[in-house]
Design an enzyme around this catalytic site. Structure first.
Site, PDB file in Angstrom:
ATOM      1  N   HIS A 125      36.495  58.830  39.319  1.00 21.33           N
ATOM      2  CA  HIS A 125      36.186  57.402  39.146  1.00 21.33           C
ATOM      3  C   HIS A 125      34.689  57.250  38.895  1.00 21.33           C
ATOM      4  O   HIS A 125      33.894  57.165  39.828  1.00 21.33           O
ATOM      5  CB  HIS A 125      36.633  56.633  40.409  1.00 21.33           C
ATOM      6  CG  HIS A 125      36.462  55.140  40.328  1.00 21.33           C
ATOM      7  ND1 HIS A 125      37.184  54.271  41.134  1.00 21.33           N
ATOM      8  CD2 HIS A 125      35.662  54.353  39.570  1.00 21.33           C
ATOM      9  CE1 HIS A 125      36.829  53.036  40.863  1.00 21.33           C
ATOM     10  NE2 HIS A 125      35.890  53.050  39.921  1.00 21.33           N
ATOM     11  N   HIS A 132      32.130  55.264  35.973  1.00 26.19           N
ATOM     12  CA  HIS A 132      31.904  54.467  34.766  1.00 26.19           C
ATOM     13  C   HIS A 132      30.661  55.013  34.088  1.00 26.19           C
ATOM     14  O   HIS A 132      29.570  54.976  34.685  1.00 26.19           O
ATOM     15  CB  HIS A 132      31.712  52.994  35.113  1.00 26.19           C
ATOM     16  CG  HIS A 132      32.877  52.405  35.856  1.00 26.19           C
ATOM     17  ND1 HIS A 132      33.903  51.750  35.224  1.00 26.19           N
ATOM     18  CD2 HIS A 132      33.188  52.408  37.178  1.00 26.19           C
ATOM     19  CE1 HIS A 132      34.791  51.363  36.122  1.00 26.19           C
ATOM     20  NE2 HIS A 132      34.390  51.754  37.317  1.00 26.19           N
ATOM     21  N   HIS A 177      41.811  49.404  38.470  1.00 26.84           N
ATOM     22  CA  HIS A 177      41.100  48.966  39.670  1.00 26.84           C
ATOM     23  C   HIS A 177      41.976  47.911  40.359  1.00 26.84           C
ATOM     24  O   HIS A 177      42.418  46.956  39.708  1.00 26.84           O
ATOM     25  CB  HIS A 177      39.765  48.326  39.306  1.00 26.84           C
ATOM     26  CG  HIS A 177      38.693  49.290  38.900  1.00 26.84           C
ATOM     27  ND1 HIS A 177      38.869  50.229  37.925  1.00 26.84           N
ATOM     28  CD2 HIS A 177      37.420  49.452  39.356  1.00 26.84           C
ATOM     29  CE1 HIS A 177      37.737  50.937  37.793  1.00 26.84           C
ATOM     30  NE2 HIS A 177      36.845  50.482  38.651  1.00 26.84           N
ATOM     31  N   GLU A 192      39.967  46.253  45.342  1.00 26.41           N
ATOM     32  CA  GLU A 192      38.532  46.440  45.625  1.00 26.41           C
ATOM     33  C   GLU A 192      38.052  45.150  46.287  1.00 26.41           C
ATOM     34  O   GLU A 192      37.709  45.131  47.458  1.00 26.41           O
ATOM     35  CB  GLU A 192      37.774  46.740  44.322  1.00 26.41           C
ATOM     36  CG  GLU A 192      36.269  46.952  44.513  1.00 26.41           C
ATOM     37  CD  GLU A 192      35.518  47.136  43.176  1.00 26.41           C
ATOM     38  OE1 GLU A 192      36.053  46.758  42.116  1.00 26.41           O
ATOM     39  OE2 GLU A 192      34.372  47.641  43.219  1.00 26.41           O
ATOM     40  N   ASP A 239      31.632  55.928  41.245  1.00 29.98           N
ATOM     41  CA  ASP A 239      31.783  54.626  40.588  1.00 29.98           C
ATOM     42  C   ASP A 239      30.650  54.351  39.590  1.00 29.98           C
ATOM     43  O   ASP A 239      30.817  54.590  38.403  1.00 29.98           O
ATOM     44  CB  ASP A 239      31.898  53.514  41.641  1.00 29.98           C
ATOM     45  CG  ASP A 239      32.620  52.269  41.154  1.00 29.98           C
ATOM     46  OD1 ASP A 239      33.136  52.275  40.019  1.00 29.98           O
ATOM     47  OD2 ASP A 239      32.685  51.288  41.916  1.00 29.98           O
ATOM     48  N   ASP A 240      29.516  53.864  40.088  1.00 27.24           N
ATOM     49  CA  ASP A 240      28.362  53.537  39.240  1.00 27.24           C
ATOM     50  C   ASP A 240      27.104  54.080  39.916  1.00 27.24           C
ATOM     51  O   ASP A 240      26.300  53.321  40.475  1.00 27.24           O
ATOM     52  CB  ASP A 240      28.259  52.013  39.076  1.00 27.24           C
ATOM     53  CG  ASP A 240      29.510  51.433  38.441  1.00 27.24           C
ATOM     54  OD1 ASP A 240      29.680  51.571  37.230  1.00 27.24           O
ATOM     55  OD2 ASP A 240      30.333  50.866  39.192  1.00 27.24           O
TER      56      ASP A 240
HETATM   57  N1  ADE Z   1      32.959  48.219  36.230  1.00 23.38           N
HETATM   58  C1  ADE Z   1      32.064  49.127  36.631  1.00 23.38           C
HETATM   59  N2  ADE Z   1      32.168  49.328  37.953  1.00 23.38           N
HETATM   60  C2  ADE Z   1      33.163  48.550  38.409  1.00 23.38           C
HETATM   61  C3  ADE Z   1      33.754  48.328  39.678  1.00 23.38           C
HETATM   62  N3  ADE Z   1      33.353  48.951  40.784  1.00 23.38           N
HETATM   63  N4  ADE Z   1      34.748  47.430  39.761  1.00 23.38           N
HETATM   64  C4  ADE Z   1      35.170  46.792  38.672  1.00 23.38           C
HETATM   65  N5  ADE Z   1      34.651  46.964  37.468  1.00 23.38           N
HETATM   66  C5  ADE Z   1      33.659  47.843  37.324  1.00 23.38           C
HETATM   67 ZN    ZN Z   2      35.014  51.373  39.225  1.00 20.50          ZN
END
Ligand code: ADE
Ligand code: ZN
Length: 346
Positions: A25, A27, A205, A208, A286-287
């Site tokens: 996971h 991005h 997703h 969350e 994630d990011d």
């Molecule tokens: N796009 C990038 N990161 C995300 C996240 N954690 N939740 C939803 N969309 C995303």
């Molecule tokens: Zn994500």
């Protein structure tokens, strides 16, 4: 498995580094480090809204998912050329190579670039060039996942799928991301059905920020092969049972959850509860450029906050390899390597 001694935090950090890992996971646009963003902005004659790397980093304080997404979409505007997509992807792959991540499954958001006039070929061309180079130079296997933006229409998702059709041998699966609340999986039921018919793997997703009901919809309507996040599944006992019985993979992202205030304190992170409930949880970043850590920082900080044991860390790492979409032979190879590292650790 029991360990002959109690491992110290230092031992566990060494274990985390040594284990062969899979990231499920991530991005790509969320791996855009401020230093690289400024460099590409200069190269493309783009003026950012922040004066310096420090000023940009100082803005990374989020009360919720939407506040993060507003900056994330702004950041990706810098990406213009095939070389930019290559540089971004290569920087992520070099970083995780240093952390012994051996298999990656990368999301990217084509609609976030198409709407700025960057064509599909430019995006995927640069991304694939970096993925193929890192595979041959660093031995990192990969799957590329195209993610639909859920705040846009189903029609826009269908248009994106059309653009992707010439590249389907390079796109392994599809996902669903962006603003969760008010954009339930059911909005995309038909486009995911079309994706399944094309043989694409499916993830979304869910849970969350959104309720457990969105996880049910992802399972029953989108027929996902795994669930991204899934934290709020724990509010629903019948859902926990469903996820456990099917051994559905959850791609959980601890530092993301902290930075987006899905959890108020890493010490209250749901991973221990998920493991106790027998759920097939995995750890992911994630990011990472926005949330303060890549794979190993997620594992180390979570370990310290909730007191994960060596066995927990090994289970989470094994879950990621088993739950990945890598070829069976690749999974076997990584699991054998994991077993060797574990034997040495004991
Ligand atoms: N796009 C990038 N990161 C995300 C996240 N954690 N939740 C939803 N969309 C995303
Ligand atoms: Zn994500």
């Amino acid at each position: 498995m029991t360990h002959s001694r109690t491992a110290s935090a230092t031992d566990l950090s060494a274990l985390i580094q040594a284990l062969p890992k899979a990231e499920l996971h991530l991005h790509l646009e969320g791996s855009f480090e401020p230093e690289l963003m400024f460099r590409l902005a200069q190269r493309n004659n783009i003026t950012l809204s922040y004066d310096s790397v420090e000023a940009l980093k100082a803005a990374y304080q989020f009360n919720n998912l939407q506040e993060f997404l507003d900056l994330y979409y702004q950041g990706m505007n810098v990406l213009q050329t095939r070389q930019d997509y290559y540089d971004l992807t290569r920087a992520y792959l070099d970083k995780v190579h240093s952390q012994n991540v051996r298999h990656v499954e990368i999301f990217w958001d084509p609609q976030g670039h198409l709407e700025r006039g960057i064509d599909f070929a430019t995006q995927i061309g640069g991304i694939l060039q970096a993925l193929k180079e890192a595979r041959s130079q660093n031995g990192i296997s990969y799957r590329l996942i195209m993610s639909f933006l859920r705040h846009l229409s189903e029609e826009s998702a269908f248009e994106t799928l059309e653009l992707a059709k010439p590249y389907l041998d390079e796109i392994y699966g599809v996902g669903l991301d962006s603003s969760e609340m008010g954009h339930p999986p059911e909005k995309f039921e038909r486009v995911f059905e079309a994706c399944r018919e094309l043989g694409l793997k499916i993830t979304a997703h869910a849970g969350e920020e959104g309720p457990a009901d969105y996880v049910w919809q992802a399972l029953d309507l989108l027929q996902v092969d795994r669930v991204d996040h899934g934290n709020r599944s724990l509010e629903d006992d019948a859902l926990i049972e469903r996820l456990r019985d099917s051994q559905m993979v959850l791609t959980v992202c601890p530092l993301s959850n902290l930075k987006l205030q899905v959890v108020k304190d890493l010490g209250n992170h749901p991973i221990p509860t998920m493991l106790k409930a027998g759920l097939k949880a995995t750890i992911n970043s994630d990011d990472p450029a926005y949330f303060g850590g890549y794979m190993n920082e997620n594992l180390i900080q979570l370990q310290q906050a909730v007191g994960l044991s060596a066995d927990d860390i090994i289970t989470l790492t094994r879950n990621s390899i088993e739950g990945s979409w890598a070829e069976e032979a690749r999974k076997k190879e990584l699991l054998a390597e994991l077993d060797r590292v574990v034997a040495e650790f004991n």
